[in-house]
Design a protein around this motif. Sequence first.
Motif, PDB file in Angstrom:
ATOM      1  N   SER A 101       0.821  -1.214   0.000  1.00 29.56           N
ATOM      2  CA  SER A 101       0.000   0.000   0.000  1.00 29.56           C
ATOM      3  C   SER A 101       0.853   1.262   0.000  1.00 29.56           C
ATOM      4  O   SER A 101       1.842   1.367   0.745  1.00 29.56           O
ATOM      5  N   SER A 131       0.877   5.607   0.085  1.00 28.01           N
ATOM      6  CA  SER A 131       0.144   6.839   0.397  1.00 28.01           C
ATOM      7  C   SER A 131       0.812   7.996  -0.341  1.00 28.01           C
ATOM      8  O   SER A 131       2.042   8.086  -0.400  1.00 28.01           O
ATOM      9  N   GLU A 140      -9.388   6.742  -0.111  1.00 26.43           N
ATOM     10  CA  GLU A 140      -8.866   5.406  -0.331  1.00 26.43           C
ATOM     11  C   GLU A 140      -9.116   4.994  -1.781  1.00 26.43           C
ATOM     12  O   GLU A 140     -10.222   5.193  -2.307  1.00 26.43           O
ATOM     13  N   PRO A 151      -8.854   1.637  -3.306  1.00 23.29           N
ATOM     14  CA  PRO A 151      -8.571   0.209  -3.122  1.00 23.29           C
ATOM     15  C   PRO A 151      -8.167  -0.499  -4.409  1.00 23.29           C
ATOM     16  O   PRO A 151      -7.392  -1.469  -4.375  1.00 23.29           O
ATOM     17  N   GLN A 210      -4.515   0.080  -4.474  1.00 24.06           N
ATOM     18  CA  GLN A 210      -3.774  -0.085  -3.220  1.00 24.06           C
ATOM     19  C   GLN A 210      -3.083   1.212  -2.827  1.00 24.06           C
ATOM     20  O   GLN A 210      -1.921   1.226  -2.410  1.00 24.06           O
ATOM     21  N   ARG A 219      -3.593   5.359  -1.054  1.00 27.92           N
ATOM     22  CA  ARG A 219      -4.344   6.324  -0.262  1.00 27.92           C
ATOM     23  C   ARG A 219      -3.864   7.715  -0.646  1.00 27.92           C
ATOM     24  O   ARG A 219      -2.667   7.968  -0.713  1.00 27.92           O
TER      25      ARG A 219
END
Length: 225
Positions: free
Chosen positions: A7, A9, A45, A47, A50, A52
């Motif tokens: 993930s 960000s 988010e 998803p 993956q 943020r």
Amino acid sequence: MFVAKKSLSLALPKGKLLVDSVELLERAGIACREVLADERQLTFELPGHQMRIIVCRPTDIPTFVEYGAADLGFVGKDTIVEQAMDVAELVDLKFGYCRFVVAMPEETLPPRLQDGSFELRDLDRKRVATKFPRVAEQFFSAQGMQVTPIKLHGNIELAPKVGLAEMIVDIVSTGKTLKVNRLAEVAQIFEATSRLIANRVSYRLKHEDIQILAGLLRDVVAGER
């Protein structure tokens, strides 16, 4: 379509640069148009990727990235230079263009040299109003000069009018604000655009994902996607 294995960000700047940021990501295959739908929402988010998205003040992005609150960020080169944060600069995103300049009142300009440039030596030991004291000091130091930076948070152009400083160092895009306030550019310091930056730990731990994303953005900027 980009999907991170780990993930990720990404911090994006609030304000006028947010639209450019989202459009660039969309062209890179990252669907994030929803980020523009609600200016009050600060985290999104994604998803399917993956990822943020964090939306914050442009000047806060290097702090979010250096301390690991975001793996990556879009931020202007001007902010990177001024804050001197410990981040990795990966891609020139080519939007958000501006220039750092030294400007003075039209009636107090220093003499010109034969090549048309201004004699900056007359500005030694003068006061300079700016939002960017580090940039100002570094520029004049490189010329072998000392100045006294006076940090302001806005209305920089007012400082010479009221005697607070003899000159200003600021970022400009079109130069219209300088003209309106009867200020003239006497030196250009450097040009700045938005950059992709990364947290140094994230860059090691999520190297493959970050390299792929950086490559996608680099291809878009180069017109290859």
